[in-house]
Scaffold this active site. Structure first.
Site, PDB file in Angstrom:
ATOM      1  N   VAL A  95       0.842  -1.195   0.000  1.00  0.00           N
ATOM      2  CA  VAL A  95       0.000   0.000   0.000  1.00  0.00           C
ATOM      3  C   VAL A  95       0.880   1.249   0.000  1.00  0.00           C
ATOM      4  O   VAL A  95       0.571   2.246  -0.658  1.00  0.00           O
ATOM      5  CB  VAL A  95      -0.988  -0.009   1.198  1.00  0.00           C
TER       6      VAL A  95
ATOM      7  N   SER B 255      14.375  -1.624   7.423  1.00  0.00           N
ATOM      8  CA  SER B 255      14.549  -0.776   6.233  1.00  0.00           C
ATOM      9  C   SER B 255      15.245   0.547   6.551  1.00  0.00           C
ATOM     10  O   SER B 255      15.819   1.183   5.657  1.00  0.00           O
ATOM     11  CB  SER B 255      13.178  -0.447   5.626  1.00  0.00           C
TER      12      SER B 255
ATOM     13  N   CYS C 112     -11.257  -2.046   1.676  1.00  0.00           N
ATOM     14  CA  CYS C 112     -11.419  -1.824   0.228  1.00  0.00           C
ATOM     15  C   CYS C 112     -12.773  -2.276  -0.329  1.00  0.00           C
ATOM     16  O   CYS C 112     -13.273  -1.671  -1.285  1.00  0.00           O
ATOM     17  CB  CYS C 112     -10.272  -2.480  -0.525  1.00  0.00           C
TER      18      CYS C 112
ATOM     19  N   LYS D 197     -15.799  -6.759   8.991  1.00  0.00           N
ATOM     20  CA  LYS D 197     -15.396  -5.376   8.706  1.00  0.00           C
ATOM     21  C   LYS D 197     -16.424  -4.703   7.804  1.00  0.00           C
ATOM     22  O   LYS D 197     -16.842  -3.575   8.059  1.00  0.00           O
ATOM     23  CB  LYS D 197     -14.015  -5.348   8.018  1.00  0.00           C
TER      24      LYS D 197
ATOM     25  N   ARG E 271     -12.639 -14.368  -2.634  1.00  0.00           N
ATOM     26  CA  ARG E 271     -11.456 -13.959  -3.432  1.00  0.00           C
ATOM     27  C   ARG E 271     -11.554 -14.646  -4.799  1.00  0.00           C
ATOM     28  O   ARG E 271     -11.805 -15.868  -4.856  1.00  0.00           O
ATOM     29  CB  ARG E 271     -10.176 -14.403  -2.719  1.00  0.00           C
TER      30      ARG E 271
ATOM     31  N   HIS F 150     -12.615  -4.656  -7.105  1.00  0.00           N
ATOM     32  CA  HIS F 150     -13.555  -5.456  -6.322  1.00  0.00           C
ATOM     33  C   HIS F 150     -14.972  -5.244  -6.872  1.00  0.00           C
ATOM     34  O   HIS F 150     -15.435  -4.093  -6.986  1.00  0.00           O
ATOM     35  CB  HIS F 150     -13.553  -5.034  -4.853  1.00  0.00           C
TER      36      HIS F 150
ATOM     37  N   ASN G 186      -9.752  -1.477  -5.882  1.00  0.00           N
ATOM     38  CA  ASN G 186      -9.485  -1.753  -4.470  1.00  0.00           C
ATOM     39  C   ASN G 186      -8.204  -1.122  -3.944  1.00  0.00           C
ATOM     40  O   ASN G 186      -8.147  -0.732  -2.781  1.00  0.00           O
ATOM     41  CB  ASN G 186      -9.454  -3.264  -4.223  1.00  0.00           C
ATOM     42  N   THR G 187      -7.154  -1.014  -4.741  1.00  0.00           N
ATOM     43  CA  THR G 187      -5.923  -0.433  -4.179  1.00  0.00           C
ATOM     44  C   THR G 187      -5.869   1.082  -4.370  1.00  0.00           C
ATOM     45  O   THR G 187      -5.043   1.748  -3.759  1.00  0.00           O
ATOM     46  CB  THR G 187      -4.653  -1.064  -4.790  1.00  0.00           C
TER      47      THR G 187
HETATM   48  N1  LIG Z   1      -2.896  -4.703   0.467  1.00  0.00           N
HETATM   49  C1  LIG Z   1      -4.006  -4.018   0.293  1.00  0.00           C
HETATM   50  O1  LIG Z   1      -4.554  -3.903  -0.814  1.00  0.00           O
HETATM   51  C2  LIG Z   1      -4.651  -3.304   1.433  1.00  0.00           C
HETATM   52  C3  LIG Z   1      -5.851  -2.660   1.211  1.00  0.00           C
HETATM   53  C4  LIG Z   1      -6.430  -1.942   2.242  1.00  0.00           C
HETATM   54  C5  LIG Z   1      -5.785  -1.864   3.458  1.00  0.00           C
HETATM   55  N2  LIG Z   1      -4.616  -2.509   3.682  1.00  0.00           N
HETATM   56  C6  LIG Z   1      -3.954  -2.316   4.978  1.00  0.00           C
HETATM   57  O2  LIG Z   1      -2.812  -1.482   4.776  1.00  0.00           O
HETATM   58  C7  LIG Z   1      -1.746  -1.872   5.643  1.00  0.00           C
HETATM   59  C8  LIG Z   1      -0.507  -2.216   4.834  1.00  0.00           C
HETATM   60  O3  LIG Z   1      -0.781  -3.324   3.960  1.00  0.00           O
HETATM   61  P1  LIG Z   1       0.342  -3.842   2.944  1.00  0.00           P
HETATM   62  O4  LIG Z   1      -0.312  -4.886   2.119  1.00  0.00           O
HETATM   63  O5  LIG Z   1       0.988  -2.679   2.289  1.00  0.00           O
HETATM   64  O6  LIG Z   1       1.402  -4.519   3.955  1.00  0.00           O
HETATM   65  P2  LIG Z   1       2.957  -4.830   3.722  1.00  0.00           P
HETATM   66  O7  LIG Z   1       3.267  -4.902   2.266  1.00  0.00           O
HETATM   67  O8  LIG Z   1       3.272  -6.023   4.567  1.00  0.00           O
HETATM   68  O9  LIG Z   1       3.717  -3.537   4.314  1.00  0.00           O
HETATM   69  C9  LIG Z   1       3.746  -3.277   5.685  1.00  0.00           C
HETATM   70  C10 LIG Z   1       4.577  -2.024   5.970  1.00  0.00           C
HETATM   71  O10 LIG Z   1       4.669  -1.902   7.396  1.00  0.00           O
HETATM   72  C11 LIG Z   1       6.053  -1.788   7.765  1.00  0.00           C
HETATM   73  N3  LIG Z   1       6.309  -2.427   9.062  1.00  0.00           N
HETATM   74  C12 LIG Z   1       6.152  -3.731   9.393  1.00  0.00           C
HETATM   75  N4  LIG Z   1       6.538  -3.934  10.686  1.00  0.00           N
HETATM   76  C13 LIG Z   1       6.936  -2.729  11.159  1.00  0.00           C
HETATM   77  C14 LIG Z   1       7.442  -2.275  12.413  1.00  0.00           C
HETATM   78  N5  LIG Z   1       7.610  -3.106  13.437  1.00  0.00           N
HETATM   79  N6  LIG Z   1       7.753  -0.969  12.540  1.00  0.00           N
HETATM   80  C15 LIG Z   1       7.589  -0.114  11.524  1.00  0.00           C
HETATM   81  N7  LIG Z   1       7.123  -0.468  10.302  1.00  0.00           N
HETATM   82  C16 LIG Z   1       6.791  -1.775  10.122  1.00  0.00           C
HETATM   83  C17 LIG Z   1       6.814  -2.506   6.679  1.00  0.00           C
HETATM   84  O11 LIG Z   1       8.176  -2.056   6.662  1.00  0.00           O
HETATM   85  P3  LIG Z   1       9.412  -3.045   6.279  1.00  0.00           P
HETATM   86  O12 LIG Z   1       9.394  -3.170   4.785  1.00  0.00           O
HETATM   87  O13 LIG Z   1      10.582  -2.301   6.781  1.00  0.00           O
HETATM   88  O14 LIG Z   1       9.143  -4.344   6.976  1.00  0.00           O
HETATM   89  C18 LIG Z   1       6.022  -2.077   5.445  1.00  0.00           C
HETATM   90  O15 LIG Z   1       6.417  -0.793   5.036  1.00  0.00           O
HETATM   91  C19 LIG Z   1      -2.291  -3.045   6.454  1.00  0.00           C
HETATM   92  O16 LIG Z   1      -2.741  -2.547   7.692  1.00  0.00           O
HETATM   93  C20 LIG Z   1      -3.421  -3.584   5.617  1.00  0.00           C
HETATM   94  O17 LIG Z   1      -4.395  -4.219   6.393  1.00  0.00           O
HETATM   95  C21 LIG Z   1      -4.032  -3.210   2.676  1.00  0.00           C
END
Ligand SMILES: NC(=O)c1ccc[n+]([C@@H]2O[C@H](COP(=O)([O-])OP(=O)(O)OC[C@H]3O[C@@H](n4cnc5c(N)ncnc54)[C@H](OP(=O)(O)O)[C@@H]3O)[C@@H](O)[C@H]2O)c1
Length: 348
Positions: free
Chosen positions: A15, A40, A148, A203, A233, A240, A325-326
């Protein structure tokens, strides 16, 4: 106009990358700060993040150094795409330190004093913020956007709220990009349907009632309609689809409903916010639309597309809704929230 500096919490994730792409060239906001985990921190963005989207990360972003997600030198306005396991503490720490956190994570969406916004549907829920700041003793604030699939459902139902929604059954066909990276294993999803997405149905049900609810001083009175969601899915990359059956307390005609969709316009359109679609809800008269591959990316992925409005033999009416969705379901939604907040003077 001097642009407002912004940062991203969780910039290296899926995201986070959508935020980077959506903010590229934004007329009001300039991305200057990227936060992620200590894994990172200290690395250049191009080294810290594996870029999953089409094309490349913008050059000026690829060269930025990733910071630890701790208050310090971050700009006042932060978009959050933090991993849900850490978002609660990190987002609160930034709000406590005076930052405006516009979050995409699920952690605070259902908090009584946190706005869960779809700017076209419930812009007045921003009025929760003074109470949030008072109750929590924060100089900053947290505002969220919905899950989403909930965005798509509420953009479809929002124009119909005037007819008195009493019951809703919504069945989703959700794209694999909604599961992030690496997401669902290819062996599970290619040529298949998975009739389960963890916590998604709860949700959708709760968030829909909050978004369509009424601001009531220090909280939102949820819409008193029953909402039942079935979440699936499907092997679609982006977009979506939600099929919806809805019952009303009044007896709107097909023409009433079509007119409500087709004339729907709201605060983001009146204020000409940069990411607002000209027509947020677009009715498609063709018998076989909307379709994710053909329609989700129209209007920069920021509109909801509606079609197949017809009588429902169980409830009153049924229709199909589609959204990206994204974009409308994640990064674009949060950026539009921040634009609405700026237009209200909340970022001054
Ligand atoms: N994927 C979707 O389409 C979608 C849609 C709606 C909402 N969401 C929500 O958006 C959020 C992110 O989703 P995502 O799919 O982008 O997840 P992701 O790819 O796993 O990314 C997670 C992010 O959080 C960081 N992070 C993890 N552990 C951390 C820590 N201890 N301290 C600080 N930063 C940390 C990661 O950094 P590092 O790279 O350094 O580990 C990365 O930048 C989630 O809450 C999810 O539920 C996602």
């Amino acid at each position: 106009m001097n642009k407002i500096e912004v940062g991203i919490l969780g910039a290296t994730g899926m995201v986070g990358q959508h935020f980077i792409r959506f903010l590229d060239g934004h007329p009001w906001f300039r991305l200057t700060w990227l936060g992620a985990s200590e894994r990172s921190a200290g690395k250049r963005y191009s080294e810290a993040a594996k870029w999953h989207l089409g094309g490349l990360a913008p050059d000026e972003i690829a060269g930025l150094t990733v910071e630890e997600a701790k208050p310090g030198n971050a700009p006042q306005l932060l978009f959050s795409a933090m991993d849900a396991s850490v978002a609660t503490e990190i987002e609160q720490a930034f709000a406590r330190a005076g930052h405006v956190v516009v979050s995409n994570s699920r952690n605070h969406r259902m908090d009584r004093d946190v706005p869960l916004l779809v700017p076209e549907i419930n812009p007045d829920h921003l009025k929760l913020i003074p109470g949030q700041q008072r109750a929590r003793g924060w100089k900053g604030q947290i505002v969220t956007n919905p899950n989403c699939s909930t965005v798509v459902l509420t953009m479809g139902l929002g124009p119909l709220k005037q007819f008195g929604i009493t019951r809703v059954i919504a069945t989703t066909l959700q794209a694999i990009s909604g599961a992030g990276y690496p997401g669902v294993p290819s062996m599970d999803i290619v040529g298949n349907v998975i009739p389960f997405i963890g916590s998604e149905e709860e949700k959708m049900q709760q968030e829909t009632q909050k978004i369509l609810g009424n601001f009531a001083g220090d909280h939102v009175e949820p819409l008193a309609a029953k909402v039942s969601a079935h979440c699936n899915r499907v092997p679609v990359v982006d977009g979506h689809t939600v099929t919806v059956s809805v019952e009303f307390s009044s007896q709107p005609t097909e023409a009433d409903l079509r007119n409500a969709f087709e004339t729907f316009s709201s605060v983001p359109q009146q204020r000409d916010l940069p990411s607002a679609p000209k027509r947020p809800v677009q009715y498609m008269p063709e018998a076989d639309r909307p379709q994710p591959r053909k329609d989700a990316e129209r209007e920069r992925g920021m509109a909801a597309f509606i079609g197949r409005l017809r009588p429902c033999p169980v409830f009153d009416w049924k229709f199909v809704a589609l959204g990206h969705n994204t974009i409308r379901g994640a990064a674009g939604a949060a950026v539009l929230n921040a634009e609405l907040m700026h237009s209200e003077g909340l970022l001054d």
